[in-house]
Scaffold this motif. Structure first.
Motif, short mmCIF file in Angstrom:
data_model
loop_
_atom_site.label_atom_id
_atom_site.label_comp_id
_atom_site.label_asym_id
_atom_site.label_seq_id
_atom_site.Cartn_x
_atom_site.Cartn_y
_atom_site.Cartn_z
N ALA A 120 0.84 -1.21 0.00
CA ALA A 120 0.00 0.00 0.00
C ALA A 120 0.87 1.26 0.00
CB ALA A 120 -0.93 -0.01 1.20
N ASP A 123 2.08 1.61 -3.56
CA ASP A 123 0.99 1.94 -4.47
C ASP A 123 0.44 3.34 -4.25
OD1 ASP A 123 0.97 -0.42 -5.91
OD2 ASP A 123 -0.58 -1.37 -4.67
N ARG A 124 0.46 3.81 -3.02
CA ARG A 124 -0.17 5.10 -2.72
C ARG A 124 0.85 6.22 -2.55
NH1 ARG A 124 -4.02 2.17 1.48
NH2 ARG A 124 -5.36 1.11 -0.02
N ARG A 128 2.41 8.89 -5.43
CA ARG A 128 2.18 10.34 -5.34
C ARG A 128 3.49 11.12 -5.45
NH1 ARG A 128 -1.17 10.00 -0.29
NH2 ARG A 128 0.43 11.37 0.54
#
Length: 194
Positions: A120, A123-124, A128
């Motif tokens: 996570a 991926d996040r 960003r």
């Protein structure tokens, strides 16, 4: 305690991080447990310069205590390292490592068996920050070479893999990464460094 190759790991485990307290001239088998959040300073000047002593000193309780420093010294001795840093969790350690060594535009290779929160995070948060992650088959071995591109700056290994316990061919993968000048990072939650 620096690593002395003439003594074994068991000896290092029993001696690492243990030292005489200079103020009290007291040496206990186990270091005292220090629990602290706020640290007192003698004056405002010492407080203003607290970050300069962040590793050797104690600028704030969450930055470490004498207990944490003892553990860090013992781990560094076991690893034959210069120093180690103890964090509040494994995810904190991985997050710090990724954010320290990756920059915008970089690419990181991450095993598909990686801890869910690390996935996570990649991926996040990394996304960003314009850091791309490719999740690879942990049993790929030296074929990881096919996944390394010009922007790949890190190969993350996790062995055994979280929950699924796959073992990666660490020597082969590290050799490929070194040949390509790619930094290797290892998360080994289930295995001791020894």
């Amino acid at each position: 305690m620096s690593r002395n190759r003439s003594i074994g790991d068991d000896t290092i485990l029993t001696q690492g991080g243990r030292q005489r307290n200079d103020e009290t001239d007291f040496a206990a088998v186990n270091p005292a447990v220090h629990r602290a959040s706020t640290v007192l300073f003698d004056n405002m000047a010492d407080f203003m310069h607290r970050q300069e002593r962040a590793y050797d000193g104690y600028p704030y309780g969450t930055s470490g205590t004498p207990t944490a420093r003892s553990l860090e010294k013992a781990i560094a001795a076991l690893e034959n390292g210069t120093r180690s840093i103890v964090t509040s969790s494994g995810m904190t350690a991985i997050g710090l490592c990724l954010l320290t060594f990756l920059k915008s535009g970089d690419h990181v290779l991450v095993p598909d068996c990686v801890y869910g929160t690390t996935r996570a995070f990649c991926d996040r948060l990394l996304k960003r920050l314009d850091i791309s992650a490719t999740f690879y088959d942990p049993t790929i071995g030296e074929r990881v070479d096919d996944l390394i591109g010009p922007d790949t700056s890190m190969l993350l290994l996790e062995a055994p893999g979280s929950l699924t316990l796959e073992m990666q061919d660490i020597p082969a993968m590290v050799q490929v990464a070194r040949q390509k000048n790619v930094l290797t990072v290892m998360d080994n939650t289930w295995a001791s460094p020894l």
